[in-house]
Design an enzyme around this catalytic site. Structure first.
Site, short mmCIF file in Angstrom:
data_model
loop_
_atom_site.label_atom_id
_atom_site.label_comp_id
_atom_site.label_asym_id
_atom_site.label_seq_id
_atom_site.Cartn_x
_atom_site.Cartn_y
_atom_site.Cartn_z
N ARG A 1 -50.11 -33.26 -38.93
CA ARG A 1 -48.74 -33.77 -38.98
C ARG A 1 -48.72 -35.21 -38.49
O ARG A 1 -49.51 -35.61 -37.66
CB ARG A 1 -47.81 -32.92 -38.10
CG ARG A 1 -47.47 -31.57 -38.69
CD ARG A 1 -46.46 -30.83 -37.83
NE ARG A 1 -47.03 -30.40 -36.57
CZ ARG A 1 -46.88 -31.01 -35.41
NH1 ARG A 1 -46.14 -32.11 -35.33
NH2 ARG A 1 -47.44 -30.53 -34.33
N TYR B 1 -50.83 -32.56 -46.45
CA TYR B 1 -51.13 -31.67 -45.33
C TYR B 1 -49.97 -30.69 -45.09
O TYR B 1 -48.80 -31.10 -45.01
CB TYR B 1 -51.42 -32.48 -44.05
CG TYR B 1 -51.48 -31.55 -42.86
CD1 TYR B 1 -52.57 -30.69 -42.70
CD2 TYR B 1 -50.43 -31.46 -41.96
CE1 TYR B 1 -52.60 -29.77 -41.66
CE2 TYR B 1 -50.45 -30.54 -40.92
CZ TYR B 1 -51.54 -29.70 -40.77
OH TYR B 1 -51.56 -28.78 -39.76
N LYS C 1 -42.01 -26.55 -40.89
CA LYS C 1 -41.53 -27.40 -39.81
C LYS C 1 -40.22 -28.09 -40.21
O LYS C 1 -39.32 -28.27 -39.39
CB LYS C 1 -42.59 -28.44 -39.44
CG LYS C 1 -43.91 -27.82 -39.01
CD LYS C 1 -43.71 -26.90 -37.83
CE LYS C 1 -44.99 -26.23 -37.42
NZ LYS C 1 -44.81 -25.34 -36.27
N HIS D 1 -39.55 -22.87 -31.94
CA HIS D 1 -40.99 -22.90 -32.22
C HIS D 1 -41.64 -21.79 -31.38
O HIS D 1 -42.30 -22.06 -30.39
CB HIS D 1 -41.52 -24.28 -31.83
CG HIS D 1 -42.90 -24.57 -32.32
ND1 HIS D 1 -43.71 -25.52 -31.74
CD2 HIS D 1 -43.63 -24.05 -33.33
CE1 HIS D 1 -44.86 -25.58 -32.37
NE2 HIS D 1 -44.84 -24.70 -33.33
N SER E 1 -48.03 -26.72 -30.54
CA SER E 1 -48.96 -26.49 -31.65
C SER E 1 -50.39 -26.35 -31.14
O SER E 1 -50.81 -27.10 -30.24
CB SER E 1 -48.91 -27.68 -32.61
OG SER E 1 -47.58 -27.92 -32.98
N CYS F 1 -51.84 -24.11 -29.35
CA CYS F 1 -52.00 -23.65 -27.96
C CYS F 1 -52.05 -22.13 -27.89
O CYS F 1 -51.78 -21.54 -26.84
CB CYS F 1 -50.87 -24.18 -27.09
SG CYS F 1 -51.02 -25.93 -26.74
N ASP G 1 -45.11 -18.26 -35.26
CA ASP G 1 -44.83 -19.71 -35.11
C ASP G 1 -43.36 -20.05 -34.95
O ASP G 1 -43.04 -20.98 -34.22
CB ASP G 1 -45.39 -20.45 -36.35
CG ASP G 1 -45.47 -21.95 -36.15
OD1 ASP G 1 -45.86 -22.39 -35.05
OD2 ASP G 1 -45.14 -22.70 -37.08
N ASN H 1 -58.42 -29.45 -36.89
CA ASN H 1 -57.12 -28.92 -37.31
C ASN H 1 -57.23 -28.23 -38.68
O ASN H 1 -56.28 -28.19 -39.43
CB ASN H 1 -56.07 -30.04 -37.37
CG ASN H 1 -54.66 -29.49 -37.52
OD1 ASN H 1 -54.31 -28.46 -36.94
ND2 ASN H 1 -53.83 -30.16 -38.31
N ARG I 1 -57.22 -25.21 -41.27
CA ARG I 1 -56.19 -24.17 -41.26
C ARG I 1 -56.47 -23.04 -42.22
O ARG I 1 -57.18 -23.20 -43.20
CB ARG I 1 -54.85 -24.81 -41.67
CG ARG I 1 -54.34 -25.88 -40.71
CD ARG I 1 -53.71 -25.26 -39.52
NE ARG I 1 -53.23 -26.22 -38.54
CZ ARG I 1 -52.16 -26.03 -37.79
NH1 ARG I 1 -51.44 -24.93 -37.91
NH2 ARG I 1 -51.81 -26.91 -36.88
N GLY J 1 -57.37 -11.48 -25.03
CA GLY J 1 -56.90 -10.12 -24.77
C GLY J 1 -56.43 -9.93 -23.33
O GLY J 1 -55.50 -9.16 -23.05
C1 OXD Z 1 -47.87 -26.78 -35.88
C2 OXD Z 1 -48.12 -25.73 -36.87
O1 OXD Z 1 -48.37 -27.91 -36.05
O2 OXD Z 1 -47.63 -24.60 -36.67
O3 OXD Z 1 -47.15 -26.51 -34.92
O4 OXD Z 1 -48.77 -25.97 -37.90
MN MN Z 2 -46.32 -24.54 -34.97
#
Ligand code: OXD
Ligand code: MN
Length: 602
Positions: free
Chosen positions: A86, A216, A225, A245, A267, A269, A294, A384, A386, A511
């Site tokens: 992003r 992207y 988003k 979020h 994001s 995390c 998300d 990043n 995906r 876990g």
């Molecule tokens: C972010 C995503 O960047 O969910 O938060 O892709």
């Molecule tokens: Mn996100």
């Protein structure tokens, strides 16, 4: 200029799902007149259409089909290396006044921005196909459900939207013929994927998004988003609900008692990991199920509780670090029917990334398509990189995921990636204190957005890049929502990422986060013990169920739960400076909370 998205010609009977709504037809015609595509492909979301577009994308080299024996129905996409995350600096909120966008957003004047974008879009789809993608966000019968149309010249976007949203005929059917019916207008063009002509623009007052110059996901899957957070948060403020979020998970005890929890982490995390968590052996009989990983749309039910739906239909998760050890349910989800972006390709047609189970392949192609070996300096997969995978692939998908009424939320968890200061978990004293904790939350930046990684930045409610209006009004909206909730969720803060003096993570995470979740659920049931601290209620070490937890000493545990005055004096100064940077927008209730925390430390 090279045409990076050559027009396709569809077999007859395909690409003809023209809706009957005149407002949609007029708008598409307007965009067509501006962008001058070779043809228009009206998507219907069918299997046949998907198969045709997948084949076409492979023929054009946009996708690589993976080995069907190893990854049935899976494909790899390599993005332009200049376009991998992003772009917050080029993401604009174009409200009529600068104040409407507020101090945390990049603002641009709407009329002027429309004009500039129109200039960029003039003839932009010449010799390309213009796809019109109808989609629904949220369980279709939910009062919160929203309809969007995305116009795009990217097949990759169409294929991803089919995974990420309820895409196709049902959206046009739901919209109906009323030209006044509300729908989101999204226009996307790759242009020439040039970072100098890359803009992600939101016009919340017009329910409109225009995104140019990127391919992207976070910049171009306009449902996600752009609509489900930025535009939706603006609408939610006006209409009295919340667009956040947040992941949503269900947690069921061996006795069959179930709670739902929503958690806001920035994001990359660990939202997806937390939403699909498998409890450790010691928690036999406990079940975690996923509603969403998300985004949460939440509104107040008749019983005064908060109810949440997941507006999405798939997961767009970070790949590196995902393994059968860290997140077995995600690994199972991406075994089939998944679009991978920017991971490595192995010689046997499978995908690989750093942190995947087992040894690295002896040789592979990295995310840019260059030969790679374990001795290479570059990473095989982009940090990043995906996956986009249908939520129905998730073995622990919650059965209520389609419930139009949503699921009742017992707890809201805020959390960031913090090497120090923040204890493993603490609970807010009440709703307003919880809003303050969310508003001042911070996290180390990740590869999900372009820019430096690992720097602590304030990220209120994990919404810094996603709040589509003035953040002060957003805080106020949270405070007002609290007044309307007669049975509000309890609010917590967690930090899985605290490190010791040698830089090692103190908490195993994954876990074992179940142990923290269990304490949170106990608190919701009025059972779990806690002690009061200046920052909120903390569990005593004995109040966390740590049985069978290996590799954590009592010293380590003490460190994990410590509230250190020297760290907190820096933290409070940073929180204060953050609020000051937002003035005069910060609600007095939050300034009062700040004073209260300071007072409690004295
Ligand atoms: C972010 C995503 O960047 O969910 O938060 O892709
Ligand atoms: Mn996100």
């Amino acid at each position: 200029m090279e045409n990076i998205a050559p027009a396709i010609s569809a077999p007859s009977g395909m690409g003809e799902n023209k809706p009957s709504n005149q407002a949609v037809l007029d708008w598409v015609h307007e965009v067509e007149s501006l962008t001058k595509p070779a043809n228009i492909f009206w998507c219907d979301g069918s299997e046949a259409e998907n198969n045709f577009l997948l084949e076409e994308a492979c023929r054009q080299g946009i996708l690589i089909k993976l080995n069907p024996e190893k990854r049935p129905g899976c494909y790899l996409h390599r993005s332009n290396p200049n376009d991998v995350a992003r772009v917050e600096q080029f993401t604009l909120i174009c409200t009529p006044s600068k104040e409407g966008a507020g101090p945390t957003n990049h603002w641009a004047e709407p009329a002027e921005t429309y004009r500039k974008l129109q200039e960029m879009l003039k003839g932009a789809m010449r010799d390309r196909t213009m796809f019109v993608v109808p989609y629904v966000m949220g369980p279709p019968d939910s009062p919160l459900a929203k309809i969007g149309y995305e116009i795009t010249d990217s097949i990759y976007v169409v294929l991803s939207m089919r995974i990420m949203t309820r895409m196709g005929r049902q959206a046009s059917a739901k919209l109906g013929d009323d030209p006044k019916a509300e729908f989101n207008r999204g226009v996307h063009s790759l242009l020439d994927v040039n970072p100098e002509r890359r803009w992600i623009c939101h016009f919340p007052q017009d329910n409109t998004i225009i995104s140019v110059g990127s391919g992207y996901g976070g910049n171009v899957l306009l449902s996600k988003k752009c609509l489900a957070l930025r535009i939706a948060s603006y609408l939610a403020n006006k209409q009295g609900w919340l667009a956040e979020h947040m992941l949503i998970l269900g947690v069921e005890s061996p006795e069959g008692k179930k709670h739902y929890v929503a958690a806001a982490f920035p994001s990359a995390c660990g939202k997806t990991n937390f939403a699909m968590l498998i409890p450790p052996k010691h928690f036999a009989g406990w079940k975690i199920t996923t509603i969403g990983d998300d985004i949460a749309w939440m509104e107040i039910g008749d019983d005064g509780r908060l109810y949440a739906v997941n507006p999405e239909n798939g997961y767009f998760g970070v790949v590196p670090g995902t393994s059968y050890k860290s997140n077995p349910n995600a690994m199972r989800s991406i075994e089939r029917d998944t679009l991978f972006t920017n991971v490595a390709l192995t010689n046997d047609g499978d995908v690989w990334w750093e942190g995947k189970d087992g040894a690295a392949p002896d040789a592979a192609f990295d995310w840019k398509g260059n030969p790679w070996t374990p001795a290479s300096k570059e990473k095989a997969a982009h940090p990043n990189s995906r996956f986009a995978t249908p939520m129905r692939n998730n073995p622990v998908l919650d059965l209520e995921v389609e419930d139009p009424a949503g699921v009742p939320i017992s707890a809201i968890i805020f959390g960031g990636r913090r090497s120090d200061t923040m204890p493993l978990v603490f609970q807010a004293h009440d709703w307003n204190h919880g809003v303050y904790i969310g508003a001042t939350m911070a996290s180390e930046t990740t590869a999900a957005a372009t820019g430096a990684v690992g720097q602590v930045r304030r990220d209120p409610m994990a919404m810094l890049p996603f709040c589509g209006y003035n953040i002060g009004d957003y805080f106020r909206h949270w405070l007002e929502t609290g007044k309307r909730l007669t049975s509000p969720p309890l609010i917590f803060h967690v930090n899985w990422f605290r490190k010791d003096a040698t830089g090692k993570f103190l908490w195993p995470g994954f876990g074992d986060n179940m142990r923290v979740l269990k304490w949170i659920i106990d608190r919701c049931e009025g059972r779990g013990g806690a002690e009061k601290s200046p920052i909120g209620y903390l569990p005593r070490a004995t109040e966390l169920d740590l049985e069978d937890l290996e590799g954590i000493s009592s010293e380590g545990l003490k460190e994990l739960l410590a509230v250190k005055p020297n760290e907190w004096s820096k933290e409070l100064a940073a929180q204060k400076a953050f609020f000051q940077s937002l003035q005069p927008n910060v609600p007095p209730e939050l300034l009062a909370q700040e004073e209260e925390v300071e007072r409690r430390f004295r």
